[in-house]
Design a protein around this motif. Structure first.
Motif, PDB file in Angstrom:
ATOM      1  N   GLU A   1       2.242  10.924  26.675  1.00 19.46           N
ATOM      2  CA  GLU A   1       2.492   9.502  26.943  1.00 19.46           C
ATOM      3  C   GLU A   1       3.886   9.075  26.493  1.00 19.46           C
ATOM      4  O   GLU A   1       4.338   7.976  26.812  1.00 19.46           O
ATOM      5  N   PHE A   2       4.570   9.944  25.738  1.00 22.40           N
ATOM      6  CA  PHE A   2       5.937   9.676  25.313  1.00 22.40           C
ATOM      7  C   PHE A   2       6.893  10.642  26.002  1.00 22.40           C
ATOM      8  O   PHE A   2       6.515  11.750  26.389  1.00 22.40           O
ATOM      9  N   ALA A   3       8.146  10.236  26.128  1.00 24.99           N
ATOM     10  CA  ALA A   3       9.184  11.103  26.703  1.00 24.99           C
ATOM     11  C   ALA A   3      10.527  10.704  26.117  1.00 24.99           C
ATOM     12  O   ALA A   3      10.722   9.560  25.698  1.00 24.99           O
ATOM     13  N   ARG A   4      11.442  11.638  26.092  1.00 21.74           N
ATOM     14  CA  ARG A   4      12.778  11.318  25.604  1.00 21.74           C
ATOM     15  C   ARG A   4      13.529  10.502  26.645  1.00 21.74           C
ATOM     16  O   ARG A   4      13.252  10.594  27.847  1.00 21.74           O
ATOM     17  N   SER A   5      14.487   9.716  26.203  1.00 20.00           N
ATOM     18  CA  SER A   5      15.162   8.778  27.099  1.00 20.00           C
ATOM     19  C   SER A   5      16.416   9.353  27.749  1.00 20.00           C
ATOM     20  O   SER A   5      17.057   8.673  28.546  1.00 20.00           O
ATOM     21  N   SER A   6      16.787  10.577  27.425  1.00 18.26           N
ATOM     22  CA  SER A   6      17.901  11.237  28.105  1.00 18.26           C
ATOM     23  C   SER A   6      17.386  12.565  28.639  1.00 18.26           C
ATOM     24  O   SER A   6      16.202  12.861  28.551  1.00 18.26           O
ATOM     25  N   TYR A   7      18.279  13.375  29.180  1.00 18.06           N
ATOM     26  CA  TYR A   7      17.846  14.636  29.744  1.00 18.06           C
ATOM     27  C   TYR A   7      18.820  15.739  29.364  1.00 18.06           C
ATOM     28  O   TYR A   7      19.914  15.509  28.850  1.00 18.06           O
ATOM     29  N   GLY A   8      18.395  16.952  29.618  1.00 16.66           N
ATOM     30  CA  GLY A   8      19.178  18.109  29.197  1.00 16.66           C
ATOM     31  C   GLY A   8      18.548  18.755  27.978  1.00 16.66           C
ATOM     32  O   GLY A   8      17.965  18.087  27.124  1.00 16.66           O
ATOM     33  N   THR A   9      18.667  20.062  27.909  1.00 22.80           N
ATOM     34  CA  THR A   9      18.113  20.832  26.792  1.00 22.80           C
ATOM     35  C   THR A   9      19.246  21.482  26.015  1.00 22.80           C
ATOM     36  O   THR A   9      20.151  22.082  26.605  1.00 22.80           O
ATOM     37  N   SER A  10      19.183  21.355  24.694  1.00 25.49           N
ATOM     38  CA  SER A  10      20.200  21.963  23.821  1.00 25.49           C
ATOM     39  C   SER A  10      19.678  23.278  23.274  1.00 25.49           C
ATOM     40  O   SER A  10      18.541  23.360  22.800  1.00 25.49           O
ATOM     41  N   THR A  11      20.500  24.299  23.337  1.00 23.33           N
ATOM     42  CA  THR A  11      20.180  25.586  22.718  1.00 23.33           C
ATOM     43  C   THR A  11      21.187  25.823  21.599  1.00 23.33           C
ATOM     44  O   THR A  11      22.390  25.621  21.784  1.00 23.33           O
ATOM     45  N   TYR A  12      20.687  26.245  20.443  1.00 29.47           N
ATOM     46  CA  TYR A  12      21.514  26.339  19.243  1.00 29.47           C
ATOM     47  C   TYR A  12      21.780  27.790  18.852  1.00 29.47           C
ATOM     48  O   TYR A  12      20.941  28.668  19.064  1.00 29.47           O
ATOM     49  N   THR A  13      22.935  28.001  18.267  1.00 27.68           N
ATOM     50  CA  THR A  13      23.271  29.320  17.726  1.00 27.68           C
ATOM     51  C   THR A  13      22.905  29.420  16.253  1.00 27.68           C
ATOM     52  O   THR A  13      23.202  30.419  15.614  1.00 27.68           O
ATOM     53  N   PHE A  14      22.277  28.376  15.712  1.00 24.27           N
ATOM     54  CA  PHE A  14      21.911  28.348  14.306  1.00 24.27           C
ATOM     55  C   PHE A  14      20.519  27.744  14.176  1.00 24.27           C
ATOM     56  O   PHE A  14      20.008  27.116  15.116  1.00 24.27           O
ATOM     57  N   GLN A  15      19.894  27.920  13.027  1.00 23.32           N
ATOM     58  CA  GLN A  15      18.610  27.301  12.755  1.00 23.32           C
ATOM     59  C   GLN A  15      18.846  26.014  11.982  1.00 23.32           C
ATOM     60  O   GLN A  15      19.313  26.040  10.847  1.00 23.32           O
ATOM     61  N   PRO A  16      18.558  24.855  12.580  1.00 22.72           N
ATOM     62  CA  PRO A  16      18.771  23.590  11.860  1.00 22.72           C
ATOM     63  C   PRO A  16      18.021  23.579  10.533  1.00 22.72           C
ATOM     64  O   PRO A  16      16.867  24.012  10.446  1.00 22.72           O
TER      65      PRO A  16
END
Length: 650
Positions: free
Chosen positions: A303-318
């Protein structure tokens, strides 16, 4: 023409008057989150570089300081840089909010209006404001967000702001989940924005005048001198020192990563990270950490969704433990707790990395070595810190690291450096982490796909993407049978989207026969489709946007909210006499020193943070600065609030 000091007396950009603009000219991105399940991760940016990093690492919106009047004197940005950030962010449907949230002098209203119009033309999606005098101006058709400096604590506050035309309200940090629920229930058509991470002011935002009183630097003018991060001695009425030289008003940092879903259910739609003065490594790491946390929730909450689009892939572990913090607290989210203060130091201690196993000094050759019991990897250039026997924070730099043997600067041997066996160690500067974060750490791409199908005269190529792009074009081309299967070759050519914001997730081919299409022709078709894709800002439906309705705004010469408006006070600068009144303390705080140190008169079971026997304090109590000034504390136990008052006259 962009904003400069020389253009302050001119009309808005392009020589047009505000009345000549129609609502249709507002950015299609400028709709709110009200009435939908859209969620917004809102990240800070001190400059263009940090803003782009926030977008890349998963922000749905970014807030950044305007050229002036942005409530952070050290974080102003040119209109040109903000326009570049808008152009970049809007590719991903990310909104850009400009801060115009200082209290304004009367002579600054016109410059602020002109800056607002420049920012509007640059593409800004909303203004975050504090001074309601702005509502009396002919502003561009851009939504207004009520800054947390307006001290937004009650449903009545939010309802009043809605009536004035604000469509998003930044709530006071001190509110609990239950209080947020109450506000959302009472005013469901206002987007509620709440802080989830970062530094905390001890006073209600907008209700602190200590910096201005002591140092002539107004927090409401973006010049806070961080009075609350100074050391104090707590004295009783007789001058007896109850607590000596501690950072008694310095709070830990907020961290609500574990409670995002509960905040969603309470009505929060915009999740704000503090940090417009933080560096780019902080922005990258914290944004990525909260992006991952929110995405995990969205997977099970359709029922929820993010308000922008695109997927981020990281080279590090946050990892939040690797970024600046004074220790963490959820800060009143579930009511009052006893983990708010950081009395030993106002600085970031960083991640705990172990304890001292052995200290070796060789004065004859000027060498020193600390052997650490730890599972961490250490690097040359690391900064470590510890609390000495007096509770003072001390630090040192690692000249050379050989496993858990850390070799120190020889100058420390003959100094007051008091490291001892058993001291707990924190890493305040992680050289390896900082080096990694200084490089490219992510890539954000919008999912897209191609459909290639035959037609009577040739072929049709259709490109669709998650941002709503849908473009189809037919190409006349002779049908030629291929000698070998061309599927792999076709998918390879069409998938090469280069430096566009897209990434091809699938290529569907609908042929009745294995047709041959030269790779060069396929590449030309792909380029034609991509190059002619309209900008994101033109792809979205335009929401209803109107010029700000000022009909309900009070006159400029009246007091307009709990804190002062600069335009509502004559003379502009608030007098010490006004601050000395009971209703206008230098600070008004939900944090309470009595509670933090086991002296609460309502909760008899409260314990002091450092343990030991409770010796009851007798009012009145005073906080004493190093220069001898004594600030009386007043406790309103009915409201659970603490006031810091102007020193009594000698």
């Amino acid at each position: 023409m962009r904003y400069t000091e020389k253009t302050l007396t001119n009309s808005p950009l392009k020589g047009e008057e505000p009345g000549e603009f129609s609502a249709k000219e507002a950015s299609p991105l400028r709709g709110g989150l009200v009435g939908s399940g859209l969620l917004e991760l809102l990240s800070p940016a001190r400059n263009l570089e940090c803003g782009i990093a926030a977008v890349d690492h998963g922000a749905d919106a970014v807030y950044i300081g305007a050229p002036r009047f942005g409530a952070r004197a050290a974080a102003g940005n040119s209109v040109e840089d903000i326009q570049r950030l808008c152009d970049y962010a809007h590719q991903f449907g990310v909104k850009i909010y400009a801060t115009l949230n200082t209290l304004l002098r009367p002579e600054e209203l016109e410059p602020a209006r002109l800056i607002a119009w420049d920012l509007y033309h640059a593409g800004v999606d909303a203004f975050i404001t504090q001074d309601e005098a702005l509502l009396r101006l002919a502003l561009p058709p851009v939504p207004l967000h009520a800054s947390t400096q307006m001290d937004n604590r009650t449903k009545e506050d939010v309802a009043r702001l809605k009536k004035l035309g604000f469509n998003q309200v930044v709530l006071a940090r001190e509110l609990s989940l239950e209080q947020i629920k109450e506000i959302h229930k009472a005013v469901p058509d206002v987007t509620l924005e709440a802080f989830v991470h970062g530094a905390l002011c001890v006073s209600y935002s907008g209700r602190c005048y200590a910096s201005e009183y002591c140092f002539n630097r107004s927090a409401n003018r973006g010049e806070c001198a961080q009075f609350c991060r100074l050391p104090f001695t707590l004295e009783d009425a007789n001058g007896n020192a109850l607590i000596k030289d501690k950072y008694l008003l310095s709070l830990k940092d907020m961290n609500r990563q574990k409670y995002l879903e509960q905040m969603m259910d309470a009505g929060v739609r915009s999740f704000k990270i503090e940090g417009r003065l933080k560096d780019i490594a902080y922005v990258k790491n914290v944004t990525a950490a909260y992006r991952e946390a929110l995405d995990d929730i969205l997977k099970r909450r359709p029922e929820f969704a993010r308000s922008s689009y695109g997927t981020s892939t990281y080279t590090f572990q946050p990892d939040l433990s690797r970024s600046f913090s004074r220790g963490y607290t959820d800060y009143f989210l579930f009511g009052r707790t006893n983990d708010l203060a950081s009395p030993d130091t106002p600085k970031s201690r960083g991640r705990e990395v172990g304890h001292v196993k052995e200290v070796r000094w060789k004065k004859e050759d000027g060498r020193g070595c600390v052997i650490v019991s730890s599972t961490e990897t250490f690097n040359n250039g690391d900064g470590l810190c510890f609390l000495d026997e007096e509770g003072k924070l001390q630090g040192f730099r690692v000249n050379r690291a050989e496993g858990n043997h850390l070799y120190l600067n020889s100058n420390l041997i003959n100094s007051n450096f008091k490291i001892r066996k058993g001291n707990r160690l924190w890493r305040s500067f992680d050289k390896g982490w900082e080096d990694m974060m200084s490089g490219k750490t992510t890539e954000r791409r919008i999912s897209a796909q191609f459909l290639l199908e035959e037609t009577e005269q040739g072929f049709r190529l259709t490109f669709t993407a998650e941002d709503g792009t849908n473009r189809s074009e037919e190409f006349v081309q002779e049908h030629q049978l291929a000698r070998t299967d061309q599927t792999t070759s076709i998918k390879e050519v069409l998938s090469k989207l280069g430096d566009t914001p897209y990434i091809c997730q699938d290529v569907e081919i609908r042929f009745s026969q294995p047709w041959f299409i030269p790779r060069s022709i396929l590449a030309e078709w792909r380029r034609k489709i991509i190059d002619h894709s309209p900008l994101t800002i033109d792809r979205l439906a335009t929401p209803e946007t109107t010029l700000n309705d000022n009909s309900q705004c009070p006159p400029v010469n009246s007091v307009m909210f709990n804190g002062p408006s600069a335009t509502a006070i004559a003379p502009w600068r608030k007098s010490v006499q006004e601050c000395s009144m009971v209703n206008n303390p230098l600070m008004l705080c939900r944090f309470c020193l009595r509670h933090a140190w086991g002296q609460c008169k309502k909760e008899k079971t409260s314990q002091p943070p450092l343990g030991g026997e409770i010796i009851r304090w007798q009012d009145p109590l005073y906080l004493v600065l190093g220069d001898g000034r004594r600030f009386r504390l007043e406790f309103d136990c009915k409201r659970c609030e603490m006031k810091l008052l102007v020193p009594d006259k000698a």
